[in-house]
Design a protein around this motif. Sequence first.
Motif, PDB file in Angstrom:
ATOM      1  N   SER A 126      -0.562  -7.823  -0.580  1.00 49.11           N
ATOM      2  CA  SER A 126      -0.371  -6.406  -0.230  1.00 49.11           C
ATOM      3  C   SER A 126      -0.020  -6.200   1.239  1.00 49.11           C
ATOM      4  O   SER A 126       0.494  -5.145   1.614  1.00 49.11           O
ATOM      5  CB  SER A 126      -1.648  -5.614  -0.539  1.00 49.11           C
ATOM      6  OG  SER A 126      -2.691  -6.009   0.341  1.00 49.11           O
ATOM      7  N   LYS A 177      -5.901  -5.440  -2.314  1.00 46.67           N
ATOM      8  CA  LYS A 177      -4.765  -4.991  -3.118  1.00 46.67           C
ATOM      9  C   LYS A 177      -4.680  -3.469  -3.120  1.00 46.67           C
ATOM     10  O   LYS A 177      -5.676  -2.775  -2.892  1.00 46.67           O
ATOM     11  CB  LYS A 177      -4.885  -5.531  -4.539  1.00 46.67           C
ATOM     12  CG  LYS A 177      -6.076  -5.022  -5.324  1.00 46.67           C
ATOM     13  CD  LYS A 177      -6.128  -5.686  -6.695  1.00 46.67           C
ATOM     14  CE  LYS A 177      -7.325  -5.192  -7.499  1.00 46.67           C
ATOM     15  NZ  LYS A 177      -7.272  -3.747  -7.793  1.00 46.67           N
ATOM     16  N   THR A 196       1.853  -0.902  -8.165  1.00 43.34           N
ATOM     17  CA  THR A 196       3.068  -1.460  -7.572  1.00 43.34           C
ATOM     18  C   THR A 196       4.293  -0.798  -8.198  1.00 43.34           C
ATOM     19  O   THR A 196       4.183   0.064  -9.076  1.00 43.34           O
ATOM     20  CB  THR A 196       3.153  -2.985  -7.816  1.00 43.34           C
ATOM     21  OG1 THR A 196       3.484  -3.220  -9.194  1.00 43.34           O
ATOM     22  CG2 THR A 196       1.838  -3.665  -7.502  1.00 43.34           C
ATOM     23  N   GLU A 211       0.328  -7.662  -8.208  1.00 48.27           N
ATOM     24  CA  GLU A 211      -0.186  -7.767  -6.841  1.00 48.27           C
ATOM     25  C   GLU A 211      -1.635  -8.235  -6.819  1.00 48.27           C
ATOM     26  O   GLU A 211      -2.456  -7.792  -7.631  1.00 48.27           O
ATOM     27  CB  GLU A 211      -0.072  -6.404  -6.149  1.00 48.27           C
ATOM     28  CG  GLU A 211      -0.517  -6.428  -4.686  1.00 48.27           C
ATOM     29  CD  GLU A 211      -0.469  -5.040  -4.068  1.00 48.27           C
ATOM     30  OE1 GLU A 211       0.613  -4.642  -3.598  1.00 48.27           O
ATOM     31  OE2 GLU A 211      -1.517  -4.348  -4.076  1.00 48.27           O
TER      32      GLU A 211
END
Length: 249
Positions: free
Chosen positions: A180, A185, A189, A194
């Motif tokens: 990230s 995180k 997305t 991610e």
Amino acid sequence: MNNILSRWRFILKTRFGVAYSNFVLDRAFRPGIPSWMPVLMRNTFAVFAVIVTVAGIVFFVNKSTATIPDITKQGASIIETRISYAVAVDKYQKRLFILKETDKYYEVVRMYEISLGEVIGAKTEEGDLKTPEGFYKIISIKEDKELPKKYGPRAFVLDYPNRFDMANGRTGGGIWLHGSGKGKKTPDTRGCVELDDRSIVELGKWIDIDTPVAIFPFDFELPVVNGKIDKRFITGNFFYGDMPGVSAG
């Protein structure tokens, strides 16, 4: 080795020959030297030459044996230590599993919490903000200096769209497993998978180019039983059947 031993014999023969010739000349001009000395020298040379030759053979045989690796044992060692890993992405649980392949099943060695595309469903076109579903593989690895900060310290590039996706008219690209750039995180997305920055770096312990990545649909919970997953789930056949041109993995 034969060339080296031949060279040794030539040098010794030459040197002893010269010494013997000198001895004969000395005896001719020095009658006091006993007649049995030339015979002794010839015999001495013969015995010495045999000893040197045998010693040379023993030396090179031992040296060759010591330096040539045991290919059989080395090969067995390589086979024993070669371990295959795979990645499973469970959209339903928003988890990524690192799997170690065994003869009968995949064993879960690590599990990570993940973020996915902000729109639910299988990716079908560029910009739809969905994460693909299917059987893929890692085709490239990008490190910190190659990446915009928002992707963190490392990214694993997937081969989306694969042949099945293209055959079904699916478009888009740039689907990665990435970090990230913020430590932890983010909530969602634009279609990638991610992890937090520490975890994406840690993934490098197990996955590399050609590592298979199975991404399961939102309505499918990956069955993990006693830390094990049935092998049939981590194959192209599970996602695509027997479609020609798509790896069964």
